[in-house]
Design a protein around this motif. Structure first.
Motif, PDB file in Angstrom:
ATOM      1  N   VAL A   9       0.840  -1.198   0.000  1.00  0.00           N
ATOM      2  CA  VAL A   9       0.000   0.000   0.000  1.00  0.00           C
ATOM      3  C   VAL A   9       0.876   1.249   0.000  1.00  0.00           C
ATOM      4  O   VAL A   9       0.671   2.173  -0.792  1.00  0.00           O
ATOM      5  N   ARG A  10       1.861   1.278   0.880  1.00  0.00           N
ATOM      6  CA  ARG A  10       2.754   2.440   0.962  1.00  0.00           C
ATOM      7  C   ARG A  10       3.551   2.622  -0.335  1.00  0.00           C
ATOM      8  O   ARG A  10       3.752   3.740  -0.804  1.00  0.00           O
ATOM      9  N   PHE A  11       4.020   1.519  -0.893  1.00  0.00           N
ATOM     10  CA  PHE A  11       4.764   1.571  -2.147  1.00  0.00           C
ATOM     11  C   PHE A  11       3.883   2.155  -3.252  1.00  0.00           C
ATOM     12  O   PHE A  11       4.309   3.027  -4.009  1.00  0.00           O
ATOM     13  N   THR A  12       2.650   1.700  -3.331  1.00  0.00           N
ATOM     14  CA  THR A  12       1.722   2.172  -4.358  1.00  0.00           C
ATOM     15  C   THR A  12       1.434   3.662  -4.193  1.00  0.00           C
ATOM     16  O   THR A  12       1.458   4.416  -5.171  1.00  0.00           O
ATOM     17  N   VAL A  13       1.174   4.097  -2.975  1.00  0.00           N
ATOM     18  CA  VAL A  13       0.933   5.524  -2.709  1.00  0.00           C
ATOM     19  C   VAL A  13       2.157   6.336  -3.126  1.00  0.00           C
ATOM     20  O   VAL A  13       2.051   7.372  -3.794  1.00  0.00           O
ATOM     21  N   ASN A  14       3.335   5.854  -2.739  1.00  0.00           N
ATOM     22  CA  ASN A  14       4.571   6.545  -3.080  1.00  0.00           C
ATOM     23  C   ASN A  14       4.742   6.662  -4.596  1.00  0.00           C
ATOM     24  O   ASN A  14       5.050   7.738  -5.109  1.00  0.00           O
TER      25      ASN A  14
END
Length: 140
Positions: free
Chosen positions: A76-81
């Motif tokens: 999730v964090r990777f995608t947001v980033n």
């Protein structure tokens, strides 16, 4: 670059190596979609990052940042980033390139090809910071 640097440590070298693979792969996709298949600037650059990000997630998680936390959380964090960095880098690159080359009266195609290359460089720098300090941040 000293190894104790908070921002650019040994992980940055690995990130660059992973980035070379992703950049060659993604840039080829982007330029072929734009120049051969006639896709737009945004469609071409989107597929570059969509496909390259899948490879990047696994390589950076395991080899660059040695992240062993939650897969769900890091995805999730990777995608947001990736989304934030993509929109920021490519929007800024397009505007800066148009402004810088305005007086040269180049074709839209040439300007957008240059902007895609500028966006690639901008993306690399801000994406590294986002992955290091957000997507794969180690708990204190």
């Amino acid at each position: 670059m000293k190894s104790g640097s908070r921002y650019f440590d040994r992980s940055f070298i690995t990130f660059l190596a992973v980035g070379v693979v992703n950049t060659l792969f993604g840039t080829a996709i982007m330029l072929v979609l734009y120049n051969v298949f006639g896709c737009s600037y945004w469609v071409s650059s989107f597929f570059d990052y969509f496909l390259g990000s899948i490879l990047s997630y696994f390589l950076n998680k395991h080899f660059t940042f040695h992240y062993h936390g939650s897969d769900w959380r890091s995805m999730v964090r990777f995608t947001v980033n990736i989304v934030v960095c993509y929109v920021l880098a490519y929007s800024l690159a397009l505007q800066l390139t148009r402004f810088a080359l305005e007086s040269m009266h180049l074709s839209k195609t040439i300007v957008e090809n240059i902007a895609m290359l500028v966006g690639t460089g901008l993306f690399m720098v801000i994406n590294y910071m986002g992955q290091k300090f957000y997507a794969f941040a180690k708990k204190a």
